[in-house]
Design an enzyme around this catalytic site. Structure first.
Site, PDB file in Angstrom:
ATOM      1  N   CYS A  69       0.833  -1.214   0.000  1.00 20.21           N
ATOM      2  CA  CYS A  69       0.000   0.000   0.000  1.00 20.21           C
ATOM      3  C   CYS A  69       0.868   1.265   0.000  1.00 20.21           C
ATOM      4  CB  CYS A  69      -0.896  -0.003   1.230  1.00 20.21           C
ATOM      5  SG  CYS A  69      -1.766   1.560   1.471  1.00 20.21           S
ATOM      6  N   THR A 130      -9.286   0.790   6.004  1.00 20.19           N
ATOM      7  CA  THR A 130      -8.053   0.953   5.226  1.00 20.19           C
ATOM      8  C   THR A 130      -6.810   0.902   6.115  1.00 20.19           C
ATOM      9  OG1 THR A 130      -8.350   3.338   5.489  1.00 20.19           O
ATOM     10  CG2 THR A 130      -9.144   2.390   3.446  1.00 20.19           C
ATOM     11  N   GLU A 146      -5.403   8.376   8.500  1.00 17.29           N
ATOM     12  CA  GLU A 146      -5.099   9.167   7.300  1.00 17.29           C
ATOM     13  C   GLU A 146      -3.576   9.335   7.206  1.00 17.29           C
ATOM     14  OE1 GLU A 146      -6.499  10.402   4.499  1.00 17.29           O
ATOM     15  OE2 GLU A 146      -4.416  11.020   4.206  1.00 17.29           O
ATOM     16  N   SER A 147      -2.982   8.725   6.198  1.00 11.33           N
ATOM     17  CA  SER A 147      -1.523   8.714   6.106  1.00 11.33           C
ATOM     18  C   SER A 147      -0.916  10.115   6.092  1.00 11.33           C
ATOM     19  CB  SER A 147      -1.089   7.947   4.852  1.00 11.33           C
ATOM     20  OG  SER A 147      -1.605   8.568   3.697  1.00 11.33           O
ATOM     21  N   TYR A 194      -4.302   6.050  -9.689  1.00  8.27           N
ATOM     22  CA  TYR A 194      -5.583   5.341  -9.468  1.00  8.27           C
ATOM     23  C   TYR A 194      -6.662   5.906 -10.383  1.00  8.27           C
ATOM     24  CZ  TYR A 194      -3.532   3.079  -5.415  1.00  8.27           C
ATOM     25  OH  TYR A 194      -2.731   2.310  -4.613  1.00  8.27           O
TER      26      TYR A 194
HETATM   27  N1  LIG Z   1      -6.714   8.201   2.799  1.00  2.82           N
HETATM   28  C1  LIG Z   1      -6.113   6.980   3.168  1.00  2.82           C
HETATM   29  C2  LIG Z   1      -6.225   5.957   2.038  1.00  2.82           C
HETATM   30  C3  LIG Z   1      -5.646   4.627   2.405  1.00  2.82           C
HETATM   31  C4  LIG Z   1      -6.074   3.528   1.423  1.00  2.82           C
HETATM   32  O1  LIG Z   1      -6.853   3.770   0.485  1.00  2.82           O
HETATM   33  N2  LIG Z   1      -5.552   2.307   1.663  1.00  2.82           N
HETATM   34  C5  LIG Z   1      -5.924   1.167   0.837  1.00  2.82           C
HETATM   35  C6  LIG Z   1      -4.757   0.265   0.544  1.00  2.82           C
HETATM   36  S1  LIG Z   1      -3.605   0.928  -0.615  1.00  2.82           S
HETATM   37  C7  LIG Z   1      -6.895   0.279   1.592  1.00  2.82           C
HETATM   38  O2  LIG Z   1      -6.620  -0.119   2.717  1.00  2.82           O
HETATM   39  N3  LIG Z   1      -8.037  -0.053   0.986  1.00  2.82           N
HETATM   40  C8  LIG Z   1      -8.965  -0.982   1.549  1.00  2.82           C
HETATM   41  C9  LIG Z   1     -10.403  -0.563   1.293  1.00  2.82           C
HETATM   42  O3  LIG Z   1     -10.633   0.503   0.730  1.00  2.82           O
HETATM   43  O4  LIG Z   1     -11.290  -1.348   1.671  1.00  2.82           O
HETATM   44  C10 LIG Z   1      -4.686   7.275   3.548  1.00  2.82           C
HETATM   45  O5  LIG Z   1      -3.954   7.917   2.774  1.00  2.82           O
HETATM   46  O6  LIG Z   1      -4.301   6.889   4.635  1.00  2.82           O
END
Ligand SMILES: N[C@@H](CCC(=O)N[C@@H](CS)C(=O)NCC(=O)O)C(=O)O
Length: 327
Positions: A69, A130, A146-147, A194
């Site tokens: 990720c 996430t 939130e990263s 994306y």
């Molecule tokens: N806004 C979040 C986005 C994180 C994100 O989209 N992570 C993905 C993996 S790359 C995830 O865990 N997706 C699982 C889902 O949406 O169910 C961040 O930047 O922390």
């Protein structure tokens, strides 16, 4: 001997089935605007360390990540650069088709999936589950998911426990510049790849891919003059660019149709990527085989055969650069 079926109905049925399924999957998994442009949902947990509720402490906070990720990758980078390995521990999850997302191996806090873990910590939570997650072991609560926020917290709130407390990845004087790059890089690159891969119309893809390569061209020119995005000093803007660049030739170029050029085709960007990769603490956060496997096989149902392409020879990332001559 196999019966030779007529080609026309096979092709027509195959195309109809695949397109219909793809549209259903994309509408559920990749929310889009009416134009077909992919729209990333917002994060929900946005608390901070260094508050009354979550005071700075060593051993109290934990990160949950997936190695493929790019958003989680940002947090591993700052943890490593700041020398917070002994202060903030990490649990690595596995991408799993069976779990429909991230899974624990072995079970963790009684949970086998990240979705269960979110509900275990916050029973009323119904949003996306996430990585990355910054978790408070003491109260069992999610502090932040939130990263972009987690990397700011790791940069500034645990300095008394960090091995590199004087490394400031977001110095006050550079913040306007960092924020400007962040905005542009998030929209056109971090999320831009994306928007190319998840576009649900040709027009949405065309717009996303055009802005993506316009930014890469601009960065290549910018990085001819200076070592890092904001000058001679590594900042959070570089931390946020790196995870996208390191996945670009190996994943996004093929899987997400970002195929106008590769990063190796840009002399300055390619030197910059190698320079960062060779920076102490960075290479150990990169598991390129895992990235390729997860993207092509598990995370996104857009490669139905599940075959993982061979990809570029990543040993070239170790080639020396002369970027330390730049200021
Ligand atoms: N806004 C979040 C986005 C994180 C994100 O989209 N992570 C993905 C993996 S790359 C995830 O865990 N997706 C699982 C889902 O949406 O169910 C961040 O930047 O922390």
């Amino acid at each position: 001997m196999l019966l030779a079926l007529p080609a026309q109905p096979i092709i027509q049925t195959g195309q109809w089935v695949w397109q219909t399924l793809w549209q259903i999957m994309m509408s559920q998994l990749a929310p889009s605007k009416p134009t077909g442009d992919y729209q990333r949902p917002d994060s929900t947990f946005l608390d901070a360390i260094g508050t009354e509720q979550y005071p700075a402490a060593t051993g109290r906070y934990r990160l949950y990540v997936g190695l493929s990720c790019p958003w989680a990758h940002r947090t591993l980078l700052v943890r490593s650069l700041k020398g917070l390995e002994k202060t903030v521990d990490v649990v690595v999850l596995r991408a799993s088709v069976a779990a429909g997302g991230w899974a624990f191996d072995p079970a963790h806090e009684g949970c086998t999936t990240l979705a269960q873990f979110y509900r275990h910590a916050h029973p009323n939570y119904r949003g996306r589950t996430t990585v990355p997650v910054l978790w408070d072991k003491q109260t069992g609560a999610i502090v932040n998911n939130e990263s972009a926020e987690i990397i700011k917290l790791l940069n500034s709130t645990l300095n008394e426990f960090a091995e590199n407390p004087n490394l400031d990845l977001s110095p006050e004087a550079l913040r306007p510049d960092i924020d400007r790059w962040n905005d542009e890089i998030y929209t056109t690159l971090n999320n831009g790849v994306y928007r190319c891969g998840f576009a649900q119309s040709q027009a949405a893809y065309n717009e996303a891919v055009t802005t993506l390569f316009a930014t890469l061209n601009k960065l290549d020119i910018h990085l001819a003059q200076q070592r890092y995005l904001c000058g001679a000093q590594l900042t959070l803007a570089d931390v946020r660019l790196f995870p996208t660049l390191i996945r670009f030739d190996a994943v996004y170029h093929g899987l997400f149709r970002c195929d106008r050029r590769r990063i190796v085709d840009y002399p300055n960007l390619w030197g910059y990527l190698r320079d960062l990769y060779q920076h102490p603490g960075i290479a150990q956060t990169c598991d390129l085989a895992q990235m390729r496997q997860d993207y092509y096989q598990t995370l996104f149902p857009i490669n139905p055969g599940g075959i993982v392409p061979i990809g570029p020879d990543l040993a070239t990332l170790q080639q020396p650069t002369e970027r330390d001559r730049l200021v």
